[in-house]
Design an enzyme around this catalytic site. Structure first.
Site, PDB file in Angstrom:
ATOM      1  N   GLY A  49       0.807  -1.087  -0.052  1.00  0.00           N
ATOM      2  CA  GLY A  49       0.096  -0.045   0.152  1.00  0.00           C
ATOM      3  C   GLY A  49       1.014   1.236   0.055  1.00  0.00           C
ATOM      4  O   GLY A  49       2.248   1.104   0.496  1.00  0.00           O
ATOM      5  N   GLN A  54       3.107  10.079   1.164  1.00  0.00           N
ATOM      6  CA  GLN A  54       4.334   9.166   1.089  1.00  0.00           C
ATOM      7  C   GLN A  54       5.365   9.427  -0.194  1.00  0.00           C
ATOM      8  O   GLN A  54       6.447   9.001  -0.365  1.00  0.00           O
ATOM      9  CB  GLN A  54       4.044   7.867   1.015  1.00  0.00           C
ATOM     10  CG  GLN A  54       3.528   7.262   2.602  1.00  0.00           C
ATOM     11  CD  GLN A  54       3.446   5.746   2.828  1.00  0.00           C
ATOM     12  OE1 GLN A  54       2.541   5.550   2.165  1.00  0.00           O
ATOM     13  NE2 GLN A  54       4.561   5.196   3.331  1.00  0.00           N
ATOM     14  N   CYS A  98       6.543   0.183   7.157  1.00  0.00           N
ATOM     15  CA  CYS A  98       6.021   1.113   6.259  1.00  0.00           C
ATOM     16  C   CYS A  98       7.192   1.362   5.424  1.00  0.00           C
ATOM     17  O   CYS A  98       8.405   1.645   5.887  1.00  0.00           O
ATOM     18  CB  CYS A  98       5.714   2.187   7.316  1.00  0.00           C
ATOM     19  SG  CYS A  98       5.130   3.999   6.567  1.00  0.00           S
ATOM     20  N   LEU A  99       6.922   2.060   4.314  1.00  0.00           N
ATOM     21  CA  LEU A  99       7.771   2.035   3.309  1.00  0.00           C
ATOM     22  C   LEU A  99       8.615   3.679   3.602  1.00  0.00           C
ATOM     23  O   LEU A  99       9.723   3.718   3.348  1.00  0.00           O
ATOM     24  CB  LEU A  99       7.262   2.305   1.767  1.00  0.00           C
ATOM     25  CG  LEU A  99       6.611   1.048   1.191  1.00  0.00           C
ATOM     26  CD1 LEU A  99       6.057   1.476  -0.160  1.00  0.00           C
ATOM     27  CD2 LEU A  99       7.733  -0.010   0.974  1.00  0.00           C
ATOM     28  N   HIS A 140      -3.911   1.321   7.902  1.00  0.00           N
ATOM     29  CA  HIS A 140      -2.493   1.700   8.031  1.00  0.00           C
ATOM     30  C   HIS A 140      -2.305   2.966   7.036  1.00  0.00           C
ATOM     31  O   HIS A 140      -1.910   4.127   7.313  1.00  0.00           O
ATOM     32  CB  HIS A 140      -1.419   0.835   7.826  1.00  0.00           C
ATOM     33  CG  HIS A 140       0.008   1.274   7.611  1.00  0.00           C
ATOM     34  ND1 HIS A 140       0.750   0.910   8.636  1.00  0.00           N
ATOM     35  CD2 HIS A 140       0.571   2.052   6.545  1.00  0.00           C
ATOM     36  CE1 HIS A 140       2.014   1.585   8.058  1.00  0.00           C
ATOM     37  NE2 HIS A 140       1.775   2.212   6.957  1.00  0.00           N
ATOM     38  N   GLU A 141      -2.813   2.716   5.678  1.00  0.00           N
ATOM     39  CA  GLU A 141      -2.537   3.717   4.687  1.00  0.00           C
ATOM     40  C   GLU A 141      -3.585   5.008   5.225  1.00  0.00           C
ATOM     41  O   GLU A 141      -3.065   5.948   4.818  1.00  0.00           O
ATOM     42  CB  GLU A 141      -3.092   3.075   3.395  1.00  0.00           C
ATOM     43  CG  GLU A 141      -2.050   2.111   2.855  1.00  0.00           C
ATOM     44  CD  GLU A 141      -0.698   2.281   2.725  1.00  0.00           C
ATOM     45  OE1 GLU A 141      -0.307   3.483   2.864  1.00  0.00           O
ATOM     46  OE2 GLU A 141       0.175   1.572   3.168  1.00  0.00           O
ATOM     47  N   HIS A 144      -1.949   7.616   7.139  1.00  0.00           N
ATOM     48  CA  HIS A 144      -0.964   8.474   6.327  1.00  0.00           C
ATOM     49  C   HIS A 144      -1.794   9.773   6.116  1.00  0.00           C
ATOM     50  O   HIS A 144      -1.234  10.866   6.066  1.00  0.00           O
ATOM     51  CB  HIS A 144      -0.394   7.823   5.169  1.00  0.00           C
ATOM     52  CG  HIS A 144       0.614   6.986   5.517  1.00  0.00           C
ATOM     53  ND1 HIS A 144       1.644   7.454   6.153  1.00  0.00           N
ATOM     54  CD2 HIS A 144       0.796   5.692   5.354  1.00  0.00           C
ATOM     55  CE1 HIS A 144       2.701   6.574   6.053  1.00  0.00           C
ATOM     56  NE2 HIS A 144       1.994   5.223   5.809  1.00  0.00           N
TER      57      HIS A 144
HETATM   58 CO    CO Z   1       3.051   3.414   5.884  1.00  0.00          CO
END
Ligand code: CO
Length: 180
Positions: A49, A54, A98-99, A140-141, A144
């Protein structure tokens, strides 16, 4: 033909990750190109995701593919202006990464199920009931878009365990800033 958009993952603690993202109002080619570029980056980064903040875009755009497999485009899900309208079920713990926090993982507690309302790339309304891993990724997304990060959801023990790695990310950020 113009060059395709190319993004890089914005890393903690870039301030843009802390901002509340804004509602998308234009359902145009630019939105479509943004989503395509987000998918490309997500797959390249082996993520499941990615949220627009991000890639330093303060807009309410998410892309997901719960297997992180670009060979399974049927799992691709792009949600514009998503809103979690219901969270139900017991809170469960699951390890999340998380990226924007490469190499950092933490057990995060979240409700098992959720219902999300959003629109698609054309502005058509969607309502999706999610459970299990997909629900986890979505929650999670979605965080953000509200400027909420993995580090905020960690238990004190996980924060302590990841303290050095988090501190290194802050130092790296300061170094990048000094070079600009
Ligand atoms: Co993340």
């Amino acid at each position: 033909m113009s060059e395709p958009l190319e993004f890089a993952v914005t890393l903690y603690p870039e301030p843009v990750l802390r901002k509340t993202a804004e509602v998308v109002t234009a359902f145009d080619d630019e939105l479509e190109e943004t989503v395509e570029a987000m998918y490309r980056l997500m797959f390249e980064s082996q993520g499941v995701g990615l949220a627009a903040p991000q890639v330093s875009i303060r807009r309410r755009i998410l892309v997901m593919n719960e297997e992180g497999d670009k060979e399974k485009p049927e799992l691709n899900l792009a949600l514009i202006n998503p809103k979690i309208v219901e969270r139900t079920g017991d809170k469960t713990l699951m390890e999340e990464g998380c990226l924007s926090f490469p190499g950092i993982f933490a057990e995060i507690a979240r409700p098992e199920d959720c219902v999300v309302e959003a629109v698609d790339l054309k502005g058509q309304p969607l309502r999706l009931e999610m459970t299990g891993f997909l629900s986890r990724v979505l929650q999670h997304e979605y965080d953000h878009l509200e400027g909420v990060l993995l580090v905020d959801r960690m238990s004190p023990a996980d924060r302590l365990r990841n303290k050095v790695a988090l501190q290194e990310m802050i130092e790296d950020y300061k170094e990048r800033q000094a070079q600009i």
